[in-house]
Design a protein around this motif. Structure first.
Motif, PDB file in Angstrom:
ATOM      1  N   ARG A  57      42.497  -7.532 -45.710  1.00 47.84           N
ATOM      2  CA  ARG A  57      41.855  -8.185 -46.844  1.00 47.84           C
ATOM      3  C   ARG A  57      42.885  -8.895 -47.715  1.00 47.84           C
ATOM      4  NH1 ARG A  57      37.117  -6.554 -48.912  1.00 47.84           N
ATOM      5  NH2 ARG A  57      36.601  -6.457 -46.703  1.00 47.84           N
ATOM      6  N   VAL A  58      42.617 -10.166 -48.024  1.00 48.96           N
ATOM      7  CA  VAL A  58      43.478 -10.935 -48.919  1.00 48.96           C
ATOM      8  C   VAL A  58      43.012 -10.755 -50.357  1.00 48.96           C
ATOM      9  CG1 VAL A  58      44.267 -13.244 -49.531  1.00 48.96           C
ATOM     10  CG2 VAL A  58      44.013 -12.616 -47.132  1.00 48.96           C
ATOM     11  N   LYS A  59      41.756 -11.091 -50.606  1.00 51.01           N
ATOM     12  CA  LYS A  59      41.174 -10.943 -51.928  1.00 51.01           C
ATOM     13  C   LYS A  59      39.672 -10.777 -51.801  1.00 51.01           C
ATOM     14  CE  LYS A  59      44.342 -13.271 -55.125  1.00 51.01           C
ATOM     15  NZ  LYS A  59      44.517 -14.427 -56.034  1.00 51.01           N
ATOM     16  N   SER A  60      39.123 -10.179 -52.845  1.00 53.68           N
ATOM     17  CA  SER A  60      37.684 -10.086 -52.960  1.00 53.68           C
ATOM     18  C   SER A  60      37.266 -10.625 -54.314  1.00 53.68           C
ATOM     19  CB  SER A  60      37.203  -8.635 -52.800  1.00 53.68           C
ATOM     20  OG  SER A  60      37.449  -8.165 -51.489  1.00 53.68           O
ATOM     21  N   TYR A  61      36.166 -11.377 -54.332  1.00 56.59           N
ATOM     22  CA  TYR A  61      35.694 -11.987 -55.565  1.00 56.59           C
ATOM     23  C   TYR A  61      34.249 -11.567 -55.819  1.00 56.59           C
ATOM     24  CZ  TYR A  61      39.633 -15.139 -54.641  1.00 56.59           C
ATOM     25  OH  TYR A  61      40.865 -15.657 -54.375  1.00 56.59           O
ATOM     26  N   ARG A  62      33.936 -11.410 -57.090  1.00 60.97           N
ATOM     27  CA  ARG A  62      32.555 -11.160 -57.491  1.00 60.97           C
ATOM     28  C   ARG A  62      32.078 -12.357 -58.309  1.00 60.97           C
ATOM     29  NH1 ARG A  62      30.867  -5.334 -59.148  1.00 60.97           N
ATOM     30  NH2 ARG A  62      31.137  -5.294 -56.870  1.00 60.97           N
ATOM     31  N   ILE A  63      31.060 -13.033 -57.810  1.00 63.44           N
ATOM     32  CA  ILE A  63      30.582 -14.280 -58.413  1.00 63.44           C
ATOM     33  C   ILE A  63      29.186 -14.030 -58.971  1.00 63.44           C
ATOM     34  CG2 ILE A  63      30.198 -16.744 -58.031  1.00 63.44           C
ATOM     35  CD1 ILE A  63      31.902 -16.397 -55.453  1.00 63.44           C
ATOM     36  N   GLN A  64      29.036 -14.280 -60.254  1.00 62.65           N
ATOM     37  CA  GLN A  64      27.755 -14.108 -60.920  1.00 62.65           C
ATOM     38  C   GLN A  64      27.258 -15.443 -61.437  1.00 62.65           C
ATOM     39  OE1 GLN A  64      29.151 -10.862 -63.588  1.00 62.65           O
ATOM     40  NE2 GLN A  64      27.360  -9.743 -62.855  1.00 62.65           N
ATOM     41  N   LEU A  65      25.958 -15.510 -61.621  1.00 61.67           N
ATOM     42  CA  LEU A  65      25.336 -16.738 -62.103  1.00 61.67           C
ATOM     43  C   LEU A  65      25.224 -16.689 -63.611  1.00 61.67           C
ATOM     44  CD1 LEU A  65      23.922 -19.412 -61.475  1.00 61.67           C
ATOM     45  CD2 LEU A  65      21.798 -18.143 -61.215  1.00 61.67           C
TER      46      LEU A  65
END
Length: 546
Positions: free
Chosen positions: A120-128
């Motif tokens: 794993r390089v990175k994990s992102y959490r994207i919200q509206l």
């Protein structure tokens, strides 16, 4: 002391022995045993059944020691000790991720999950952002996956491009977290939906894969709601994007041919030690050699004659079209699949089929072995496919433009000259639009009935029938060297009948018949007279109504 089974002291001794045994906390093949006296709350059992075993294990683990035992690993973020068996799951659990979130430096409503593990390089959490919605959309309105992903599309593209620039090759998967409700039982629960892995490299068309992601999650949520569970989508909470390191090929991309394919001697397999098997296969087709044809050294003098532009190695199937345009040639790529019934390898595909066959055309075979892919040159399509297509021992000739096969070369040449080049198959595309019956532009890849005018009855219909007898026609001999048609009979009409049907007034309907000479002209005369009479009546009726 000798205790009998009836003695109460026996029960006390038995309970004490069980407690001492349970306090040892060992790991078994079926999972971790709990300590004697652990209390399992309803939330703990629910977590264990909510696709998150690490949370159940974590809640049942006492955290008294500062130094973890040998079979446990300490999580500094959560300040807990997790068994080695569950540690990777814990790093990917909701409990851990909530504690390692930090805001992105430039993008709003995007958080970085500092929980990278393995590849794993990175994990992102994207919200509206709620302000992102149109003012016309009610807050009670359910946001569908299509709308949600459309709103966060630019953020996803920015994150993908940044990681591609940094790592060249990446593999990405998305996890959609949504809240569902059972209206009849007044229950609310959250579920997560895991997406497929998508690989990206420099020069890839990100939008093309993004459309597949949207369709994928739309189908997943739709299938979940259609089940008998009774859950309905309430709202989409957020989307997690996991970016992983990706090495598409490790070492050489060379893959040896199966024995049955090798014995046909119809495929040339270049023994390369790099990722450029596509380049060597194309060069082998353009610049054939007689000796050592399977060696890379035989094609080194012509290596720089191919134009790859911004195409990266290893060449993906989606890049073949771009290569065709850069080099003014056409390529078909076929695959290989093992048939368990016949116990033989069979050619499948084409995996890539050229839209326009060019004078310079090649056929390639694409082999796979895990994550490794390898291109070979197909030298003789007839020899490779003849036993798969027909039981005859005769050679077949396959058209590269439409994949039809013929029994001889002359028929193939005639087909390619007159038929194949004049036939084109155009598949529907979401990017192409067409006006519907209402004048609205809709996608051409969706079929929907819109010819409502065809459902309306026409005011008048004529049903006609003719009867005729045939008489022979004398003819002379034709030139056998020229194409010709022999007329041997003539139809002589001797009677007719027609029915004029009115859809709204049966008084205007009429049946007419005739038998005699000059039937065609009499038919036209009668029909014209009837239509003129009907036209006058309609005009008169319209005049009286107004």
């Amino acid at each position: 002391m000798d205790l009998s089974l009836d003695s109460s002291s026996y029960d006390a001794e038995l309970l004490k022995a069980l407690a001492d045994y349970e306090n040892q906390e060992t790991l078994t093949g079926n999972g971790r045993k709990r300590k004697w006296g652990d209390v399992i709350t309803p939330s703990t059992s629910a977590a264990a059944t909510n696709n998150d075993p690490s949370q159940a294990a974590l809640q049942a683990t006492p955290l008294e020691e500062d130094t973890p035992p040998g079979n446990k690993i300490k999580c500094d973020a959560c300040q807990v000790h997790i068994g080695k068996r569950y540690f990777s799951r814990h790093l990917n659990s909701k409990l851990h991720r909530e504690k390692v979130l930090r805001n992105h430096e430039t993008l709003e409503n995007v958080k970085i999950i500092e929980s990278a593990f393995g590849q794993r390089v990175k994990s992102y959490r994207i919200q509206l952002d709620s302000s992102n919605l149109n003012s016309s959309v009610s807050t009670d309105c359910v946001i569908t996956p299509e709308v949600y992903f459309e709103k966060i599309k630019n953020k996803i593209f920015k994150l993908l491009m940044d990681n591609i620039d940094c790592h060249s090759f990446i593999k990405v998967n998305f996890v959609l977290h949504a809240e569902f409700i059972q209206i009849t039982k007044d229950l609310v629960n959250s579920f997560d939906f895991q997406g497929y892995n998508y690989s990206f490299c420099k020069g890839d068309d990100i939008e093309l894969d993004f459309e597949q992601v949207v369709v994928e999650f739309s189908n997943k949520l739709g299938e979940f709601e259609k089940k008998d569970s009774g859950w309905s989508l309430k709202k989409i909470l957020y989307v997690d994007m996991n970016v992983n390191k990706f090495n598409p090929l490790r070492g050489s991309s060379y893959i040896d041919l199966p024995i049955d394919i090798k014995h046909k001697k119809a495929v040339l397999n270049i023994k390369n030690s790099d990722y450029e098997c596509f380049s060597w296969a194309v060069l082998a087709g353009l610049y054939p050699v007689n000796k050592n044809a399977e060696r890379v050294a035989a094609y080194l003098p012509n290596k720089n004659k191919l134009n790859f532009g911004d195409i990266n190695f290893p060449v993906k199937l989606r890049d073949v079209k771009k290569f065709e345009n850069l080099n003014n040639m056409s390529i078909n790529v076929f695959g290989l699949e093992y048939n368990n019934e016949t116990k033989k390898n069979e050619i499948i595909g084409p995996l890539h089929f050229t839209k326009h066959r060019m004078p310079t055309h090649l056929n390639l075979l694409y082999l796979t072995n895990g994550s490794n892919g390898h291109y070979c040159l197909i030298k003789n399509m007839s020899r490779l496919l003849s036993k798969q297509i027909t039981t005859s021992n005769e050679a077949i000739h396959i058209c590269d433009g439409c994949l039809l096969h013929f029994s001889n070369k002359e028929h193939l040449n005639l087909h390619q000259k007159n038929d194949c080049v004049n036939i084109r198959t155009e598949l529907p595309s979401a990017r192409n639009t067409k006006p519907n019956w209402f004048g609205e532009h809709t996608s051409s890849d969706k079929l929907k009935f819109d010819k409502y005018d065809r459902q309306m009855r026409v005011p008048f219909v004529v049903y006609a029938d003719f009867e005729a007898f045939v008489t022979p026609i004398p003819s002379c001999d034709n030139d056998p060297e020229k194409s010709h048609t022999n007329n041997i009979q003539k139809h002589n009409v001797y009677s007719f009948g027609y029915y004029l049907k009115c859809a709204y007034d049966d008084k205007l309907s009429k049946y007419q018949t005739y038998m005699g000479e000059d039937c065609p002209n009499v038919f036209l005369k009668y029909l014209k007279k009837d239509l003129e009479l009907i036209t006058k009546k309609i005009l008169l009726l319209n005049h009286l109504c107004h």
